[in-house]
Design an enzyme around this catalytic site. Structure first.
Site, short mmCIF file in Angstrom:
data_model
loop_
_atom_site.label_atom_id
_atom_site.label_comp_id
_atom_site.label_asym_id
_atom_site.label_seq_id
_atom_site.Cartn_x
_atom_site.Cartn_y
_atom_site.Cartn_z
CD GLU B 34 -2.37 -1.57 2.63
OE1 GLU B 34 -2.10 -0.84 3.60
OE2 GLU B 34 -3.01 -2.64 2.73
CG LEU B 63 -5.91 0.02 1.90
CD1 LEU B 63 -6.65 1.31 2.13
CD2 LEU B 63 -5.90 -0.84 3.12
CB ALA B 64 -6.77 -6.17 0.14
CD GLU B 65 -3.78 -4.71 5.09
OE1 GLU B 65 -4.92 -5.23 5.07
OE2 GLU B 65 -3.61 -3.48 5.14
CG PHE B 88 1.72 1.33 10.76
CD1 PHE B 88 2.57 1.83 11.74
CD2 PHE B 88 1.28 2.18 9.77
CE1 PHE B 88 2.96 3.16 11.73
CE2 PHE B 88 1.66 3.52 9.76
CZ PHE B 88 2.51 4.00 10.74
CG ASP B 89 3.09 -2.45 14.45
OD1 ASP B 89 1.94 -1.95 14.48
OD2 ASP B 89 4.11 -1.86 14.86
CG PHE B 91 -2.54 -1.55 9.73
CD1 PHE B 91 -3.53 -1.66 10.70
CD2 PHE B 91 -1.94 -0.32 9.55
CE1 PHE B 91 -3.91 -0.56 11.47
CE2 PHE B 91 -2.32 0.77 10.30
CZ PHE B 91 -3.30 0.66 11.26
CE1 TYR B 93 -0.54 -8.71 14.39
CE2 TYR B 93 -2.12 -7.13 15.23
CZ TYR B 93 -0.89 -7.75 15.31
OH TYR B 93 -0.02 -7.41 16.31
N PRO B 94 -4.51 -8.95 8.97
CG PRO B 94 -5.76 -7.20 8.04
CD PRO B 94 -4.56 -7.48 8.91
CG HIS B 134 -0.50 3.35 13.85
ND1 HIS B 134 -1.83 3.47 14.14
CD2 HIS B 134 -0.38 3.64 12.53
CE1 HIS B 134 -2.49 3.83 13.04
NE2 HIS B 134 -1.62 3.93 12.05
C1 LIG Z 1 -5.99 -2.99 7.75
C2 LIG Z 1 -5.31 -1.69 7.54
N1 LIG Z 1 -4.34 -1.58 6.62
C3 LIG Z 1 -3.67 -0.42 6.46
C4 LIG Z 1 -3.98 0.66 7.23
C5 LIG Z 1 -3.17 1.94 7.09
N2 LIG Z 1 -4.00 3.00 6.53
C6 LIG Z 1 -4.60 3.91 7.33
S1 LIG Z 1 -5.63 4.90 6.50
C7 LIG Z 1 -5.27 4.18 5.03
C8 LIG Z 1 -5.98 4.63 3.79
C9 LIG Z 1 -7.46 4.51 3.94
O1 LIG Z 1 -8.11 4.97 2.83
P1 LIG Z 1 -9.69 4.97 2.73
O2 LIG Z 1 -10.25 3.66 3.14
O3 LIG Z 1 -10.03 5.44 1.38
O4 LIG Z 1 -10.16 6.00 3.83
P2 LIG Z 1 -9.79 7.54 3.98
O5 LIG Z 1 -8.53 7.61 4.78
O6 LIG Z 1 -9.62 8.09 2.61
O7 LIG Z 1 -10.92 8.13 4.71
C10 LIG Z 1 -4.33 3.16 5.21
C11 LIG Z 1 -3.76 2.34 4.13
C12 LIG Z 1 -5.00 0.52 8.18
N3 LIG Z 1 -5.37 1.53 8.97
N4 LIG Z 1 -5.64 -0.65 8.32
#
Ligand SMILES: Cc1ncc(C[n+]2csc(CCOP(=O)(O)OP(=O)(O)O)c2C)c(N)n1
Lengths: 381, 334
Positions: B34, B63-65, B88-89, B91, B93-94, B134
């Site tokens: 990501e 966005l999908a681990e 991040f650590d 994240f 887990y999925p 985090h």
């Molecule tokens: C499972 C997971 N993976 C990665 C992250 C790190 N992360 C935080 S916000 C973000 C982007 C999120 O984008 P979106 O879903 O479009 O929401 P927005 O921030 O635009 O409101 C990421 C990758 C996380 N919080 N959770």
């Protein structure tokens, strides 16, 4: 055109007795985002609702600027601003009845506050003094969820449980465009549809998941299209049009409450600020794009409508602004006080009954803190 | 005498350079995750890779681990060497399902016919004021999964050398990056960047005679500082940097403990069921007759990682390490 008629659509050859459960056509989302403001339909909007939405949107904007300022002063560890998205945040909260539940993500502080949660308690996660500052039961708001999409199955479970108990409670779950790629999003939608759970999923499509634009996130014609495959309706709405979002969400909530099952709503909006204060948005997008969206501002859209209909004059605007100012001043003042923290709290809520190990560790920290105290008192300065 | 270019670099820069050099050396190496492309990762560790090697080699994924790691499995099956970044650590887990059910056991399931050369980079640990989810130290979960290498650098040279080795490894490596050391600077021999001990070897960072501090990743600087401070008490502490949790270097660790007769294991991760328990048990099994005190552990408390305003009470700091050392002395005298 129904889904089945679409060119190239997969057409199984089912056994003779097989019947599709529903005609997929009604599930398809709106071709264009649904709009009310700036169209003829706006004239029918309830003046009271318009005023309430306006007041909340203005407060929301002020909350965003205040929280961002607090971040610059080091009062918040981080703040993901929802400037530009106030309309869908606020409409989300206002579409619910008191007995309903909200499942927010970390960006949805405005929806949480509009639901009645204390603004300071809403910010504890982002300030860093505790993970969740509010009691979820008081206003029926789940903790702000940081791991993306993980709160969605919770919303389904809660709504399902409420229905099993005979309560007409609806759960509204909020997620970003990026979050729709997570497995939890798909599992939640599928469960909700199979169980016909009274859930509404609100995707705020603000264009980016941190730096990744929607085009790299999904190949679907819209995020609302994702609903069809699970067997629930998808709705597409202009996320900057508070009235349209409120209308679509209210409809979905009514439908869920009446036993009609879940709906997926995609609100098309834009994240005007960077992802958080720690992000540099110039690395992945052009200023022109941001400017274009600034001109489609949710506050302005409402203000224009209200003014045109004579529902708002200078005086009324002033009153709304003052109310927002008062909220911001209160937030500023209370956030500028250092939170009173007791490190011993660390051990209080790991289990209902602390384990022997935790009791030992608690005692160790107690000794350390006492020694720190002695050091400070013994300090001649 | 040859002169070497020794210049300061941050751990993040060394990691970037490791990926860049690996990608240049082997077209099979692909970086994905990501925000790793245009943005260069939220910590900028993949900065410039997409520009240099194109988006097919350094890819912003959806966005999908689970999807990222699952896709990496397929890519590795087809001969590529995926290097995936978990943002991040917590994240990562999925992606556990893929890691535990497939990544870690594909070699074993296929009786050696389908090894998976995947590197999973995970920024981990606390101390940077991150909000909930985090700051986790998840190394114990990875260690408990047979089939994975678990590596964590604490120096700039190791960041480069170990990452190159991880990418070159024919087995999956969970590469834990102590995020609070990303910006730590070190003078680094840029001319011979790979000259570090291989994965699986621990290194004595500071020789000593009174007791051994056994540590890794983010806790190494803490232990080095504690060892300095301990001199005032008349203790001469040896510090062992494990560098690799799996495989575990019994030899270096035991040689040290046999010399000093006392050991303290230090890490941020929770103590109960944490890495320290395994390490203490191994030492006891192998060095029992050399021990003058029980092996002690200084670890994070057994809590979900606390909010940033309280994390300093949770993280093992110099004082807590020194207190443990003091207890060692006491145990030894009685
Ligand atoms: C499972 C997971 N993976 C990665 C992250 C790190 N992360 C935080 S916000 C973000 C982007 C999120 O984008 P979106 O879903 O479009 O929401 P927005 O921030 O635009 O409101 C990421 C990758 C996380 N919080 N959770």
């Amino acid at each position: 055109m129904t889904v089945m008629e679409q060119q190239g659509a997969y057409r199984p050859s089912p056994p003779p007795a097989w019947q599709p459960r529903t005609d997929p056509a009604p599930l398809l989302p709106d071709a264009e985002p649904h709009r009310v403001l700036g169209t003829g339909a706006a004239a029918d909007a309830d003046p009271d609702l318009l005023r309430r939405l306006y007041a909340q949107v203005v407060r929301g904007r002020r909350y965003n600027t205040q929280a961002t300022a607090l971040t610059k002063q080091g009062r918040l560890a981080v703040y993901p601003s929802s400037t530009g998205q106030e309309a869908s945040e606020v409409a989300a909260a206002l579409a619910l009845e008191e007995r309903d539940w909200l499942f927010p993500s970390y960006r949805d502080t405005l929806a949480v506050v509009a639901r009645g949660v204390d603004p300071v308690e809403t910010l504890t996660l982002l300030r860093g003094d505790w993970h969740t500052g509010y009691d979820p039961h008081t206003h029926r708001v789940a903790p702000l969820s940081t791991p993306l999409a993980t709160q969605l199955p919770h919303a389904v479970g809660l709504a399902h449980a409420a229905r099993l108990k005979g309560d007409d409670v609806v759960a509204l779950a909020m997620v970003g465009d990026g979050g729709t790629s997570e497995g939890d999003f798909h599992e939640a939608l599928n469960f909700a549809a199979v169980w016909q759970a009274p859930v509404v999923f609100l995707v705020q499509n603000n264009g980016f998941a941190i730096s990744v634009p929607l085009a790299k996130q999904t190949a679907a014609p819209s995020l609302a299209h994702k609903a069809v495959g699970y067997g629930m309706p998808g709705r597409l709405v202009d996320g900057n049009d508070a009235v349209a979002v409120h209308e679509v969400l209210s409809e979905a909530v009514r439908r869920a409450r009446a036993g009609g099952g879940p709906t997926l709503v995609e609100a098309v909006t834009y994240r005007v600020e960077a992802h958080t204060n720690a992000d540099d948005a110039t690395r992945y997008r052009e200023d022109d794009e941001v400017e274009a969206w600034r001109r489609h501002d949710p506050v302005q859209l409402l203000e224009r409508e209200l003014t045109a209909r004579g529902l708002l004059d200078e005086e009324a605007i002033d009153a709304v602004r003052q109310d927002a100012e008062a909220m911001a001043a209160d937030l500023r003042e209370r956030m500028n006080q250092d939170p009173r923290l007791d490190p011993m709290d660390l051990f209080d809520h790991v289990y209902a009954e602390p384990t022997a190990q935790l009791r030992e560790q608690r005692a160790l920290l107690g000794t350390e803190l006492a020694a720190e105290q002695d050091d400070q008192e013994g300090d001649p300065r | 005498m040859t002169t070497v270019a020794v210049k300061p670099a941050t751990m993040a820069q060394a990691l970037t350079r490791a990926m860049r050099d690996a990608m240049a050396a082997d077209p099979a190496v692909h970086v994905m995750g990501e925000d790793v492309g245009t943005l260069g990762g939220v910590f900028r560790v993949t900065d410039g890779l997409a520009a240099e090697f194109g988006e097919d080699r350094c890819t912003d994924t959806p966005l999908a681990e689970a999807g990222i790691l699952g896709a990496a499995v397929g890519m590795a099956m087809y001969g590529l060497r995926p290097v995936v970044e978990m943002q991040f650590d917590a994240f990562a887990y999925p992606a556990f399902e893929q890691l535990v059910s497939h990544v870690s056991r594909m070699r074993n399931r296929t009786r050696g016919r389908m090894p998976l050369p995947i590197t999973v980079r995970v920024p981990y640990g606390g101390g940077i004021g991150g909000v909930e989810h985090h700051s986790d130290s998840s190394e114990a979960y990875y260690m408990a999964t047979p089939g994975l290498h678990v590596v964590t650098p604490a120096t700039v040279a190791d960041a480069y050398g170990l990452l190159r080795q991880a990418i070159a490894s024919d087995d999956p490596v969970v590469f834990l990056e102590p995020k609070r050391l990303y910006w730590s600077k070190d003078t680094w021999n840029a001319d011979h960047p790979t000259e570090v001990e291989p994965i699986g070897r621990a290194v004595v960072r500071r020789p000593g005679t009174s007791a051994t501090l056994i540590t890794y990743g983010p806790s190494l600087p803490v232990c080095m500082e504690a060892a300095e401070a301990a001199r005032a008490e008349g203790w001469d502490l040896e510090v062992v940097d494990l560098r690799s949790l799996v495989p575990f270097d019994d030899e270096t660790v035991c040689a040290s403990v046999r010399r000093t007769g006392r050991a303290v294991v230090v890490h941020e991760s929770t103590g109960f069921g944490g890495p320290g328990g395994e390490i203490a048990a191994r030492i006891t099994e192998r060095c029992f007759h050399h021990l003058e005190a029980p092996v002690l552990r200084v670890a994070g408390f057994d809590l979900p990682y606390p909010p940033p305003m309280l994390e300093r009470h949770h993280l093992p700091g110099v004082d807590r390490v020194l207190d443990a050392v003091a207890r060692l002395q006491w145990e030894a005298e009685n």
